[in-house]
Design a protein around this motif. Structure first.
Motif, short mmCIF file in Angstrom:
data_model
loop_
_atom_site.label_atom_id
_atom_site.label_comp_id
_atom_site.label_asym_id
_atom_site.label_seq_id
_atom_site.Cartn_x
_atom_site.Cartn_y
_atom_site.Cartn_z
N VAL A 1 0.83 -1.20 0.00
CA VAL A 1 0.00 0.00 0.00
C VAL A 1 0.87 1.25 0.00
O VAL A 1 0.64 2.19 -0.76
CB VAL A 1 -0.96 -0.02 1.21
CG1 VAL A 1 -1.61 1.33 1.44
CG2 VAL A 1 -2.02 -1.09 1.02
N LEU A 2 1.92 1.25 0.85
CA LEU A 2 2.79 2.42 0.93
C LEU A 2 3.65 2.59 -0.32
O LEU A 2 4.19 3.67 -0.55
CB LEU A 2 3.69 2.34 2.18
CG LEU A 2 2.96 2.54 3.50
CD1 LEU A 2 3.92 2.35 4.67
CD2 LEU A 2 2.29 3.90 3.56
N SER A 3 3.75 1.54 -1.13
CA SER A 3 4.50 1.69 -2.39
C SER A 3 3.79 2.65 -3.34
O SER A 3 4.40 3.17 -4.27
CB SER A 3 4.74 0.34 -3.05
OG SER A 3 3.54 -0.18 -3.58
N GLU B 1 -5.89 5.73 6.82
CA GLU B 1 -5.95 5.47 5.38
C GLU B 1 -5.46 4.06 5.06
O GLU B 1 -6.07 3.34 4.26
CB GLU B 1 -5.08 6.49 4.62
CG GLU B 1 -5.59 7.91 4.73
CD GLU B 1 -4.55 8.91 4.28
OE1 GLU B 1 -4.83 9.63 3.30
OE2 GLU B 1 -3.46 8.98 4.90
N ILE B 2 -4.36 3.66 5.70
CA ILE B 2 -3.84 2.31 5.49
C ILE B 2 -4.88 1.29 5.95
O ILE B 2 -5.16 0.32 5.24
CB ILE B 2 -2.51 2.11 6.25
CG1 ILE B 2 -1.43 3.04 5.70
CG2 ILE B 2 -2.05 0.66 6.17
CD1 ILE B 2 -0.17 3.12 6.56
N ASN C 1 13.37 0.05 10.73
CA ASN C 1 13.72 1.11 9.77
C ASN C 1 13.28 0.80 8.35
O ASN C 1 13.95 1.19 7.39
CB ASN C 1 15.22 1.41 9.82
CG ASN C 1 15.61 2.06 11.11
OD1 ASN C 1 14.94 2.95 11.59
ND2 ASN C 1 16.70 1.60 11.69
N ILE C 2 12.15 0.13 8.22
CA ILE C 2 11.62 -0.18 6.89
C ILE C 2 10.64 0.90 6.46
O ILE C 2 10.55 1.23 5.28
CB ILE C 2 10.98 -1.58 6.88
CG1 ILE C 2 12.06 -2.63 7.18
CG2 ILE C 2 10.30 -1.87 5.55
CD1 ILE C 2 11.54 -4.03 7.41
N VAL C 3 9.91 1.45 7.43
CA VAL C 3 9.05 2.61 7.16
C VAL C 3 9.44 3.73 8.12
O VAL C 3 10.05 3.48 9.16
CB VAL C 3 7.54 2.29 7.30
CG1 VAL C 3 7.11 1.20 6.35
CG2 VAL C 3 7.18 1.94 8.73
N VAL C 4 9.07 4.94 7.75
CA VAL C 4 9.29 6.10 8.62
C VAL C 4 7.95 6.79 8.83
O VAL C 4 7.09 6.78 7.95
CB VAL C 4 10.32 7.10 8.05
CG1 VAL C 4 11.70 6.49 8.01
CG2 VAL C 4 9.93 7.57 6.67
N GLY C 5 7.80 7.35 10.01
CA GLY C 5 6.60 8.12 10.33
C GLY C 5 6.97 9.57 10.53
O GLY C 5 7.93 9.87 11.25
N ASP D 1 13.02 3.32 2.21
CA ASP D 1 13.83 3.14 1.00
C ASP D 1 12.94 2.58 -0.10
O ASP D 1 12.37 1.50 0.06
CB ASP D 1 14.98 2.17 1.29
CG ASP D 1 15.99 2.09 0.17
OD1 ASP D 1 15.61 2.31 -1.00
OD2 ASP D 1 17.15 1.79 0.45
N PRO D 2 12.78 3.29 -1.20
CA PRO D 2 11.91 2.81 -2.28
C PRO D 2 12.36 1.48 -2.89
O PRO D 2 11.60 0.82 -3.59
CB PRO D 2 11.95 3.92 -3.33
CG PRO D 2 12.83 4.99 -2.81
CD PRO D 2 13.36 4.60 -1.48
N LEU D 3 13.58 1.05 -2.60
CA LEU D 3 14.04 -0.25 -3.10
C LEU D 3 13.21 -1.41 -2.55
O LEU D 3 13.21 -2.50 -3.12
CB LEU D 3 15.52 -0.47 -2.78
CG LEU D 3 16.51 0.32 -3.63
CD1 LEU D 3 17.93 0.13 -3.10
CD2 LEU D 3 16.43 -0.12 -5.08
#
Length: 107
Positions: free
Chosen positions: A27-29, A37-38, A60-64, A77-79
């Motif tokens: 979803v965040l991609s 929203e999520i 550290n996969i997502v940031v708020g 990281d968009p990777l």
């Protein structure tokens, strides 16, 4: 390979080992979102979404980012999008191989 790097990779993949977390990343991609929203997109309770976001944040996969009285989440990281696409390709390859085996066993 260095043990610390292997441990980091193992911990990273453990963080990805939950289907709800994978769905959140997918979803965040599509762009940053708040918890509500999520929650609306994936159909889970906001407490569940918050718990899973906490795991992803701790690794550290997502940031708020605070925005007024809410927190907006995004991929660190968009990777990660590429990683999820590669995982899907691997799954598809395994599935195609299994289907081919099943087709051959019909004969």
């Amino acid at each position: 390979m260095d043990y610390e790097l292997q441990k980091f990779k193992a911990d990273f993949f453990k963080a990805l080992s939950n289907p709800i977390r994978i769905k959140i990343l997918e979803v965040l991609s599509n762009g940053e979102m708040g918890v509500s929203e999520i929650q609306r997109v994936i159909g889970n309770e906001s407490s569940t979404v918050s718990q899973q976001l906490k795991v992803l944040r701790n690794k550290n996969i997502v940031v708020g980012t605070k925005s007024g009285n809410r927190v907006i989440y995004s991929l660190r990281d968009p990777l990660i999008i590429d990683l999820l696409l590669v995982a899907r390709q691997i799954f598809n390859s395994h599935l195609i191989g299994t289907i081919q085996i099943l087709d051959r066993s019909k004969d």
